[in-house]
Design a protein around this motif. Sequence first.
Motif, PDB file in Angstrom:
ATOM      1  N   GLY A  69       5.852  -1.522  13.706  1.00 29.08           N
ATOM      2  CA  GLY A  69       6.066  -1.302  12.570  1.00 29.08           C
ATOM      3  C   GLY A  69       5.575  -1.926  11.359  1.00 29.08           C
ATOM      4  N   LEU A  70       5.205  -2.564  11.423  1.00 28.74           N
ATOM      5  CA  LEU A  70       4.816  -3.692  10.676  1.00 28.74           C
ATOM      6  C   LEU A  70       3.042  -2.950  10.526  1.00 28.74           C
ATOM      7  N   ALA A  71       2.023  -2.439  11.051  1.00 27.35           N
ATOM      8  CA  ALA A  71       0.916  -2.099  10.985  1.00 27.35           C
ATOM      9  C   ALA A  71       1.498  -0.529   9.702  1.00 27.35           C
ATOM     10  N   TYR A  72       2.283   0.000   9.979  1.00 26.27           N
ATOM     11  CA  TYR A  72       3.158   1.130   9.675  1.00 26.27           C
ATOM     12  C   TYR A  72       3.224   0.873   8.300  1.00 26.27           C
ATOM     13  N   THR A  73       3.986  -0.325   8.110  1.00 28.41           N
ATOM     14  CA  THR A  73       3.892  -0.855   6.470  1.00 28.41           C
ATOM     15  C   THR A  73       2.772  -1.398   5.860  1.00 28.41           C
ATOM     16  N   LYS A  74       2.185  -2.087   6.575  1.00 28.95           N
ATOM     17  CA  LYS A  74       0.594  -2.111   6.462  1.00 28.95           C
ATOM     18  C   LYS A  74      -0.516  -1.204   5.667  1.00 28.95           C
ATOM     19  N   LYS A  75       0.005  -0.201   5.950  1.00 25.98           N
ATOM     20  CA  LYS A  75      -0.615   1.311   5.809  1.00 25.98           C
ATOM     21  C   LYS A  75       0.139   1.654   4.647  1.00 25.98           C
ATOM     22  N   ALA A  76       1.685   2.005   4.883  1.00 22.27           N
ATOM     23  CA  ALA A  76       2.077   2.342   3.241  1.00 22.27           C
ATOM     24  C   ALA A  76       1.979   1.245   2.056  1.00 22.27           C
ATOM     25  N   LEU A  77       1.425   0.456   2.630  1.00 20.82           N
ATOM     26  CA  LEU A  77       1.271  -0.319   1.415  1.00 20.82           C
ATOM     27  C   LEU A  77      -0.222   0.008   0.796  1.00 20.82           C
ATOM     28  N   GLN A  78      -0.889   0.309   1.656  1.00 26.48           N
ATOM     29  CA  GLN A  78      -2.535   0.298   1.252  1.00 26.48           C
ATOM     30  C   GLN A  78      -2.626   1.698   0.680  1.00 26.48           C
ATOM     31  N   TRP A  79      -1.174   2.795   1.146  1.00 22.76           N
ATOM     32  CA  TRP A  79      -1.863   3.972   0.756  1.00 22.76           C
ATOM     33  C   TRP A  79      -1.274   4.413  -0.818  1.00 22.76           C
ATOM     34  N   SER A  80      -0.404   3.245  -0.776  1.00 23.23           N
ATOM     35  CA  SER A  80       0.195   2.644  -2.370  1.00 23.23           C
ATOM     36  C   SER A  80      -0.839   2.763  -3.208  1.00 23.23           C
ATOM     37  N   PHE A  81      -1.346   2.154  -3.035  1.00 25.59           N
ATOM     38  CA  PHE A  81      -2.393   2.169  -4.062  1.00 25.59           C
ATOM     39  C   PHE A  81      -3.463   3.854  -5.209  1.00 25.59           C
ATOM     40  N   ASN A  82      -3.213   4.637  -4.469  1.00 25.67           N
ATOM     41  CA  ASN A  82      -3.775   5.866  -5.229  1.00 25.67           C
ATOM     42  C   ASN A  82      -2.859   6.711  -4.988  1.00 25.67           C
ATOM     43  N   HIS A  83      -1.412   6.514  -4.534  1.00 26.50           N
ATOM     44  CA  HIS A  83      -1.032   8.057  -4.671  1.00 26.50           C
ATOM     45  C   HIS A  83      -0.100   8.036  -5.593  1.00 26.50           C
ATOM     46  N   THR A  84       0.572   9.572  -5.593  1.00 22.28           N
ATOM     47  CA  THR A  84       1.542   9.635  -6.576  1.00 22.28           C
ATOM     48  C   THR A  84       2.819   8.812  -6.067  1.00 22.28           C
ATOM     49  N   GLN A 121       3.748   9.562  -1.707  1.00 16.12           N
ATOM     50  CA  GLN A 121       3.680   8.128  -1.049  1.00 16.12           C
ATOM     51  C   GLN A 121       5.400   8.513  -0.235  1.00 16.12           C
ATOM     52  N   LEU A 122       6.366   9.383  -0.998  1.00 15.32           N
ATOM     53  CA  LEU A 122       7.496   9.545  -0.722  1.00 15.32           C
ATOM     54  C   LEU A 122       7.016  10.264   1.063  1.00 15.32           C
ATOM     55  N   MET A 123       6.127  11.108   0.324  1.00 14.95           N
ATOM     56  CA  MET A 123       5.293  12.029   2.004  1.00 14.95           C
ATOM     57  C   MET A 123       4.814  11.047   2.928  1.00 14.95           C
ATOM     58  N   ASN A 124       4.625  10.008   2.615  1.00 13.18           N
ATOM     59  CA  ASN A 124       3.121   9.238   3.233  1.00 13.18           C
ATOM     60  C   ASN A 124       4.407   8.612   4.330  1.00 13.18           C
ATOM     61  N   GLU A 125       5.870   7.891   3.741  1.00 10.59           N
ATOM     62  CA  GLU A 125       6.802   7.579   4.211  1.00 10.59           C
ATOM     63  C   GLU A 125       6.817   8.223   4.995  1.00 10.59           C
ATOM     64  N   ASP A 126       7.509   9.564   4.876  1.00 12.30           N
ATOM     65  CA  ASP A 126       8.583  10.365   5.921  1.00 12.30           C
ATOM     66  C   ASP A 126       7.289  10.317   7.146  1.00 12.30           C
ATOM     67  N   LYS A 127       6.108  10.629   7.060  1.00 12.43           N
ATOM     68  CA  LYS A 127       5.260  10.856   8.103  1.00 12.43           C
ATOM     69  C   LYS A 127       4.923   8.900   9.099  1.00 12.43           C
TER      70      LYS A 127
END
Length: 257
Positions: free
Chosen positions: A203-218, A222-228
């Motif tokens: 879960g921490l790894a997924y949190t890390k990935k979500a934060l990284q993705w947030s830098f270049n997504h609307t 990002q809501l779709m990324n969080e869902d996934k």
Amino acid sequence: MSSILFETRNAVGYITLNRPEKLNSFNREMALLLQDVLAQCQSDEVRCVFITGAGKGFSAGQDLAEVVDPEGPGMARILSEHYNPIVMAIRDLQKPVVAAVNGVAAGAGANIALGCDIVVAARSASFIQAFSKIGLIPDSGGTFYLPRLIGHSKASALMMLGDRIGAEEAERLGMIYRYFEDEQFMTGAEKIATTLAAMPTTGLAYTKKALQWSFNHTLPEQLMNEDKLQQRAAATHDFGEGVQAFLEKRAPQFNGK
């Protein structure tokens, strides 16, 4: 003695930059060894990575003697083969990385620390964007992370002026998570790492990935990324264990899967 020390204890991979006589400044050997050790940390045996420095410094950045050596790798290779792979290895690790800044962190040394997931420092530690002093630009991800941590205006001033920032000021600015008094530093820093290693690390790894993705997504992206990622997290053993432990009013036993 090796310029990189590595051991695993309590599911934490402890990496020590080990050129204390040079304030742990990087040469090619040390940079390539660090990449090798970070690759080893992909092992399931390691659930959190802890990076610190030997002696009085965390890292003074690049060993300039190597830069001016006509037989050395040259600036282009230093970036493409040394620092850029290190920064990407830290970001690609599917587990938390703690930077324990025990002393001066300058140049690439500062920016490698700032690219970690959690940065803590001893009160006597300091951070310096030293590049402008020798006519260079910040590298190792500094121009990416520092303005996002403390804002464009402050980051621009620190990078252009090359000011030394103490640990207390770094915490106040939001550059680091927190600082500890020197005598409590290593105990406090290691406690953070061992706490993370005992948590649901997938879960921490997924949190890390979500934060990284947030830098270049609307926001909608990002809501779709969080869902996934949330669906993946909900399918892990640790999610089931966490819920069951909550219902049974007991401490959870996470295994990182």
